[in-house]
Design an enzyme around this catalytic site. Structure first.
Site, short mmCIF file in Angstrom:
data_model
loop_
_atom_site.label_atom_id
_atom_site.label_comp_id
_atom_site.label_asym_id
_atom_site.label_seq_id
_atom_site.Cartn_x
_atom_site.Cartn_y
_atom_site.Cartn_z
CG MET A 149 -8.51 7.01 2.73
SD MET A 149 -7.36 7.35 3.91
CE MET A 149 -6.89 5.65 3.97
CG ASP A 175 -6.00 -2.83 3.74
OD1 ASP A 175 -4.97 -2.35 4.09
OD2 ASP A 175 -6.68 -2.11 2.89
CG ASP A 209 -5.11 2.33 0.97
OD1 ASP A 209 -6.23 1.46 0.79
OD2 ASP A 209 -3.92 2.09 1.63
CG MET A 216 -11.28 -3.00 6.02
SD MET A 216 -9.75 -2.54 5.05
CE MET A 216 -8.83 -1.63 6.01
CG MET A 224 -10.96 2.64 2.49
SD MET A 224 -9.51 3.02 3.50
CE MET A 224 -8.41 3.04 2.09
CG HIS A 248 -9.13 -0.21 -0.09
ND1 HIS A 248 -8.73 -0.46 1.27
CD2 HIS A 248 -10.57 -0.39 0.19
CE1 HIS A 248 -9.48 -0.42 2.00
NE2 HIS A 248 -10.62 -0.41 1.46
CG HIS A 252 -4.08 -1.91 -1.20
ND1 HIS A 252 -4.83 -2.61 -1.35
CD2 HIS A 252 -4.30 -0.95 -0.32
CE1 HIS A 252 -6.03 -2.51 -0.71
NE2 HIS A 252 -5.55 -1.34 0.23
CB SER A 256 -0.89 -0.04 1.26
OG SER A 256 -1.19 1.26 1.34
#
Ligand code: DX5
Ligand code: ZN
Length: 209
Positions: A33, A170, A31, A132, A64, A62, A29, A6
């Protein structure tokens, strides 16, 4: 065990070198957000697209975010291997259809408090289940061991129904916690701060494997 670094805790001022340093891994990965689904903001589709141009690894995006349906088309431009959304987000079934329409693997994730049951209506469509093992939002948190019970449950459900999704964890992954993940049946481990705190990333990836 497949490893997905990540880049959340990478040095963003030297991102291309950071990305190259983890090329011996299996996925990268990413992330995302939105400051609403989680109390943090990372980066968006434009930077993801630039990353896709310099990374030799398939991207594992991913999301979020509260409204993933708004973002799928933009992230699809980076041609990721997976786009993962959360069951706790809005309009899950519709978003899954949208990801499938781009011929991108659908990933579905659950927070530590969310039961496996919430995944069941969608598992037919899913190529990746992301459990998670920390509360999403920040790198560098401690691994939540109880989440591995959900991994064990998913292994059984996959077998009983002949599903073909991979199981990913994760958060809080290091050379100790990854042993428990392997024993529970995890296929892919996301590793952020553990890996990016190592000088020799290749060695770090090998030690996790
Ligand atoms: C947490 C993110 C993770 C995070 C993992 O919200 O989804 O991918 O970067 O970081 P570590 O490995 O430091 O727990
Ligand atoms: Zn993540």
């Amino acid at each position: 065990m497949k490893i997905a670094p990540s880049i959340l805790t990478a040095d963003f001022a030297n991102l291309s070198q950071e990305i190259k340093s983890v090329e011996s891994a299996d996925y990268l990965h990413i992330d995302i957000m939105d400051g609403h689904f989680v109390p943090n903001i990372s980066f968006g589709p434009a930077i993801t697209y630039q990353i896709s141009k310099i990374s030799a690894l398939p991207l594992d995006v991913h999301l979020m975010v509260t409204n993933p349906i708004k973002w799928v088309d933009q992230f699809a431009k980076s041609k990721p291997k997976f786009i993962t959304i959360h069951t706790e987000a809005n309009r899950v079934a519709e978003t899954i259809k949208s990801i499938e329409s781009h011929h991108i693997g659908v990933g579905l994730s659950i927070k530590p408090v969310t039961p496996v049951d919430d995944l069941l209506p969608f598992l037919d469509h899913v190529k990746l289940v992301l459990v998670m093992t920390v509360e999403p939002g920040f790198g560098g948190q401690s691994f939540i061991y109880e989440a591995l019970n959900k991994v064990k449950e998913l292994v059984k459900i996959r077998k009983a129904n002949n599903y073909d999704f991979e199981i990913e964890v994760d958060g809080g992954i290091n050379t100790e916690t990854i042993k428990n993940c392997r024993d529970a049946g995890v296929d892919i481990a996301v590793a952020g701060s553990y890996l990016f705190n190592q000088k020799d990333r290749e060695k770090g990836i090998a030690s996790l494997r």
